[in-house]
Scaffold this motif. Structure first.
Motif, PDB file in Angstrom:
ATOM      1  N   TYR A 173      76.070   7.890  66.203  1.00 42.48           N
ATOM      2  CA  TYR A 173      76.530   6.766  65.361  1.00 42.48           C
ATOM      3  C   TYR A 173      76.503   7.144  63.883  1.00 42.48           C
ATOM      4  O   TYR A 173      77.454   6.888  63.146  1.00 42.48           O
ATOM      5  CB  TYR A 173      75.646   5.547  65.626  1.00 42.48           C
ATOM      6  CG  TYR A 173      75.723   4.474  64.578  1.00 42.48           C
ATOM      7  CD1 TYR A 173      76.807   3.612  64.536  1.00 42.48           C
ATOM      8  CD2 TYR A 173      74.725   4.346  63.622  1.00 42.48           C
ATOM      9  CE1 TYR A 173      76.892   2.647  63.570  1.00 42.48           C
ATOM     10  CE2 TYR A 173      74.806   3.374  62.661  1.00 42.48           C
ATOM     11  CZ  TYR A 173      75.897   2.529  62.629  1.00 42.48           C
ATOM     12  OH  TYR A 173      75.971   1.586  61.662  1.00 42.48           O
ATOM     13  N   ILE A 174      75.394   7.785  63.450  1.00 37.74           N
ATOM     14  CA  ILE A 174      75.273   8.159  62.039  1.00 37.74           C
ATOM     15  C   ILE A 174      76.375   9.153  61.664  1.00 37.74           C
ATOM     16  O   ILE A 174      76.978   9.066  60.596  1.00 37.74           O
ATOM     17  CB  ILE A 174      73.882   8.776  61.788  1.00 37.74           C
ATOM     18  CG1 ILE A 174      72.791   7.731  61.926  1.00 37.74           C
ATOM     19  CG2 ILE A 174      73.807   9.407  60.414  1.00 37.74           C
ATOM     20  CD1 ILE A 174      72.574   6.894  60.735  1.00 37.74           C
ATOM     21  N   ILE A 175      76.673  10.097  62.576  1.00 36.70           N
ATOM     22  CA  ILE A 175      77.717  11.084  62.270  1.00 36.70           C
ATOM     23  C   ILE A 175      79.073  10.398  62.151  1.00 36.70           C
ATOM     24  O   ILE A 175      79.833  10.648  61.215  1.00 36.70           O
ATOM     25  CB  ILE A 175      77.738  12.170  63.357  1.00 36.70           C
ATOM     26  CG1 ILE A 175      76.521  13.067  63.241  1.00 36.70           C
ATOM     27  CG2 ILE A 175      78.986  13.023  63.232  1.00 36.70           C
ATOM     28  CD1 ILE A 175      76.433  14.098  64.313  1.00 36.70           C
ATOM     29  N   PHE A 176      79.377   9.492  63.105  1.00 35.15           N
ATOM     30  CA  PHE A 176      80.720   8.902  63.131  1.00 35.15           C
ATOM     31  C   PHE A 176      80.947   7.908  62.004  1.00 35.15           C
ATOM     32  O   PHE A 176      82.088   7.618  61.671  1.00 35.15           O
ATOM     33  CB  PHE A 176      80.972   8.238  64.485  1.00 35.15           C
ATOM     34  CG  PHE A 176      81.559   9.173  65.488  1.00 35.15           C
ATOM     35  CD1 PHE A 176      82.913   9.178  65.741  1.00 35.15           C
ATOM     36  CD2 PHE A 176      80.759  10.081  66.149  1.00 35.15           C
ATOM     37  CE1 PHE A 176      83.457  10.059  66.645  1.00 35.15           C
ATOM     38  CE2 PHE A 176      81.293  10.959  67.060  1.00 35.15           C
ATOM     39  CZ  PHE A 176      82.647  10.952  67.309  1.00 35.15           C
ATOM     40  N   GLY A 212      74.583   8.293  55.331  1.00 33.94           N
ATOM     41  CA  GLY A 212      74.420   9.145  56.505  1.00 33.94           C
ATOM     42  C   GLY A 212      75.426  10.279  56.456  1.00 33.94           C
ATOM     43  O   GLY A 212      75.719  10.789  55.393  1.00 33.94           O
ATOM     44  N   GLY A 213      75.936  10.652  57.593  1.00 33.31           N
ATOM     45  CA  GLY A 213      76.922  11.719  57.634  1.00 33.31           C
ATOM     46  C   GLY A 213      76.479  12.857  58.518  1.00 33.31           C
ATOM     47  O   GLY A 213      75.552  12.705  59.322  1.00 33.31           O
ATOM     48  N   GLY A 214      77.133  13.989  58.353  1.00 34.11           N
ATOM     49  CA  GLY A 214      76.923  15.112  59.253  1.00 34.11           C
ATOM     50  C   GLY A 214      75.507  15.626  59.257  1.00 34.11           C
ATOM     51  O   GLY A 214      74.919  15.832  60.308  1.00 34.11           O
ATOM     52  N   PHE A 215      74.921  15.831  58.071  1.00 35.97           N
ATOM     53  CA  PHE A 215      73.590  16.424  58.031  1.00 35.97           C
ATOM     54  C   PHE A 215      72.538  15.496  58.634  1.00 35.97           C
ATOM     55  O   PHE A 215      71.743  15.905  59.483  1.00 35.97           O
ATOM     56  CB  PHE A 215      73.225  16.788  56.592  1.00 35.97           C
ATOM     57  CG  PHE A 215      71.887  17.429  56.458  1.00 35.97           C
ATOM     58  CD1 PHE A 215      71.716  18.738  56.846  1.00 35.97           C
ATOM     59  CD2 PHE A 215      70.816  16.733  55.981  1.00 35.97           C
ATOM     60  CE1 PHE A 215      70.486  19.332  56.749  1.00 35.97           C
ATOM     61  CE2 PHE A 215      69.580  17.319  55.882  1.00 35.97           C
ATOM     62  CZ  PHE A 215      69.417  18.629  56.260  1.00 35.97           C
ATOM     63  N   ALA A 216      72.552  14.229  58.198  1.00 37.44           N
ATOM     64  CA  ALA A 216      71.521  13.300  58.684  1.00 37.44           C
ATOM     65  C   ALA A 216      71.637  13.091  60.190  1.00 37.44           C
ATOM     66  O   ALA A 216      70.635  13.122  60.921  1.00 37.44           O
ATOM     67  CB  ALA A 216      71.652  11.975  57.936  1.00 37.44           C
ATOM     68  N   GLY A 217      72.870  12.906  60.672  1.00 40.40           N
ATOM     69  CA  GLY A 217      73.048  12.714  62.103  1.00 40.40           C
ATOM     70  C   GLY A 217      72.681  13.946  62.901  1.00 40.40           C
ATOM     71  O   GLY A 217      72.107  13.849  63.990  1.00 40.40           O
ATOM     72  N   GLY A 218      73.001  15.117  62.360  1.00 38.36           N
ATOM     73  CA  GLY A 218      72.647  16.354  63.044  1.00 38.36           C
ATOM     74  C   GLY A 218      71.148  16.525  63.170  1.00 38.36           C
ATOM     75  O   GLY A 218      70.649  16.975  64.211  1.00 38.36           O
TER      76      GLY A 218
END
Lengths: 147, 112
Positions: A28-31, A38-44
């Protein structure tokens, strides 16, 4: 399930339920990286933490059976290449490195903001896999007990 | 002004740990605290009173925003800190394999 591998039954049961929720939250955070914090780093990082949860609760052997570690390694390397491919597609179609070449869509819609969403997904895969593999390698070191 | 002083105190806590602790793991944790203090200082420089976070959300009016540049900078800094911490831990594990201790006063001779 061996009793002496990993943590106790309580931890294993809770992990079995919670790991999918943590994975879903990371996705969810990535999308929503282009709409909210959020974004790519946090979701990863959150995805890596879900895998680390399994590694801590179930032990090393179960995790290496559950996950294909060499496939994760390939995925991590491929995501960097995919990022480069999208950047070079920006040169050929948009005129500059990482230029936007697909439609920007409607403001505040989920599928909007051009190439930011695919780039966020790629960064999420890269960060998640590499963070998990770093801890995997560090945890695999055989340390003799000190005096 | 007081927040900057507290941020400096946090930096001093990290420096104290690096200089006085003997355990390698505690030194690595202190280096982490040093990094957090620097990140916090950069974010505090960007803060303006009564302003909102710099993200345009649905149904939100455009108001005075904090500076987004240090926030992007600090995100990069956090990533690099993660990499350096992982490398420090790997070096500490290698040292433990060789000397069987994390105490830096015991790690003094070339061995093996």
């Amino acid at each position: 399930m061996q009793q002496n591998d990993g943590m106790t039954l309580i931890v294993k049961t809770v992990t079995r339920i919670s790991v999918w929720m943590i994975l879903l939250y990371g996705i969810y955070i990535i999308f929503h990286g282009h709409l909210s914090p959020g974004g790519g780093f946090a979701g990863g990082v959150i995805i890596a933490l879900a895998f680390l949860n399994v590694l801590l609760a179930y032990g090393r052997k179960f995790t290496s059976d559950w996950l294909n570690i060499s496939f994760l390694h390939d995925l991590e390397s491929a995501s960097a290449t995919l990022f480069l491919v999208i950047g070079i597609l920006g040169i050929s179609l948009g005129g500059a490195f990482l230029a936007n070449f697909i439609t920007k869509g409607e403001l505040f819609a989920l599928l909007s903001a051009g190439t930011i969403l695919p780039l966020n997904i790629i960064i999420g895969i890269k960060v998640g896999m590499s963070l998990f593999l770093v801890v995997w390698v560090l945890a695999g070191t055989k340390i003799v007990k000190g005096e | 002004m007081i927040v900057y002083l507290l941020c400096f105190v946090l930096l001093l806590v990290g420096l104290f740990g690096v200089l006085t602790k003997r355990d390698l793991i505690k030194i690595i944790l202190s280096i982490g605290i040093l990094g957090y203090a620097v990140n916090l200082l950069l974010i505090l420089f960007a803060y303006r009173k009564d302003s909102v976070y710099p993200i345009l959300a649905k149904g939100k009016e455009v108001a005075q925003m904090v500076d987004p540049l240090p926030q992007a900078l600090v995100l990069t800094s956090i990533v690099i800190e993660l990499g350096t911490t992982a490398m420090l831990v790997a070096l500490a594990i290698k040292l433990f394999e060789k000397y069987q201790t994390f105490d830096i006063s015991q790690i003094r001779r070339l061995k093996g």
